[in-house]
Design an enzyme around this catalytic site. Structure first.
Site, PDB file in Angstrom:
ATOM      1  N   PRO A 149       0.771  -1.240   0.000  1.00 31.71           N
ATOM      2  CA  PRO A 149       0.000   0.000   0.000  1.00 31.71           C
ATOM      3  C   PRO A 149       0.809   1.301   0.000  1.00 31.71           C
ATOM      4  O   PRO A 149       0.802   2.066   0.969  1.00 31.71           O
ATOM      5  CB  PRO A 149      -0.838  -0.134   1.269  1.00 31.71           C
ATOM      6  CG  PRO A 149       0.044  -0.929   2.188  1.00 31.71           C
ATOM      7  CD  PRO A 149       0.732  -1.919   1.292  1.00 31.71           C
ATOM      8  N   CYS A 150       1.458   1.599  -1.114  1.00 26.64           N
ATOM      9  CA  CYS A 150       2.240   2.821  -1.202  1.00 26.64           C
ATOM     10  C   CYS A 150       1.367   4.066  -1.092  1.00 26.64           C
ATOM     11  O   CYS A 150       1.871   5.151  -0.782  1.00 26.64           O
ATOM     12  CB  CYS A 150       3.098   2.837  -2.460  1.00 26.64           C
ATOM     13  SG  CYS A 150       2.217   2.551  -3.982  1.00 26.64           S
TER      14      CYS A 150
END
Length: 185
Positions: A149-150
């Site tokens: 989850p950047c």
């Protein structure tokens, strides 16, 4: 399908799926999900498939109903419908290495749904407190966004920072997770 493609490399299967943030290209090898790409319209799709072809030395195979892609497609649909907070997928990390892989693994395991982390804090977690810019580069090169989850990595002053899928996509993902308010329109 066997695990090796026509070029001798591993078979890469891919499909484009619709989502609330637009079409996503999902690609998987026998080891697991290897790539997620935003805005998978024809030009983007062609560029992604070319990168996969070059990297794996084989022609990616469009396989929307394949067993390799069935679970990723199901989990993405559940995530976007609000019914899933975590992904439980086998991941093929072969498109990243070194510091980038280390940062991405820490992000995947250490920044849960509905939370955010600063670039500098993430750098400190992997033992490089001076490496905020390097963390930014790792986020930009993330081959598995959403699953890794950047979108949860933000500037220390509260700004959104950058995002390979575009800032509007980042806002939508953070709103979905309850970090930001839903857009008014």
């Amino acid at each position: 399908m066997n695990s090796y493609g026509t070029g001798g490399g591993p078979t890469v299967e891919w499909a484009v799926v619709d989502s609330v943030i637009g079409p996503l290209l999902l690609a998987a090898t026998g080891a697991g999900l290897v790539n997620v790409s935003f805005h998978a319209h024809p030009a983007v799709r062609a560029a992604v498939l070319d990168r996969l072809r070059t990297r794996f030395g084989t022609e990616p195979v469009e396989a929307p109903g394949s067993a390799r892609l069935m679970e990723p497609v199901r989990e993405f649909a559940a995530y976007f419908a609000g019914g899933r907070r975590d992904f439980d997928l086998a991941l093929d990390w072969s498109l990243t290495s070194g510091f980038h892989r280390e940062v991405l693994r820490e992000l995947a395991s250490g920044v849960p749904y509905g939370t955010v982390v600063g670039y500098g804090e993430l750098a400190a977690r992997v033992g490089r407190p001076e490496g905020a810019q390097a963390v930014g580069a790792a986020m930009g090169a993330n081959p598995l966004p959403v699953v890794v989850p950047c979108h949860r990595v933000v500037e220390s002053g509260g700004g959104l920072g950058g995002f390979g899928g575009g800032l509007e996509t980042k806002r939508q993902l953070l709103a979905l997770e309850g970090v930001l308010p839903q857009p008014l329109f």
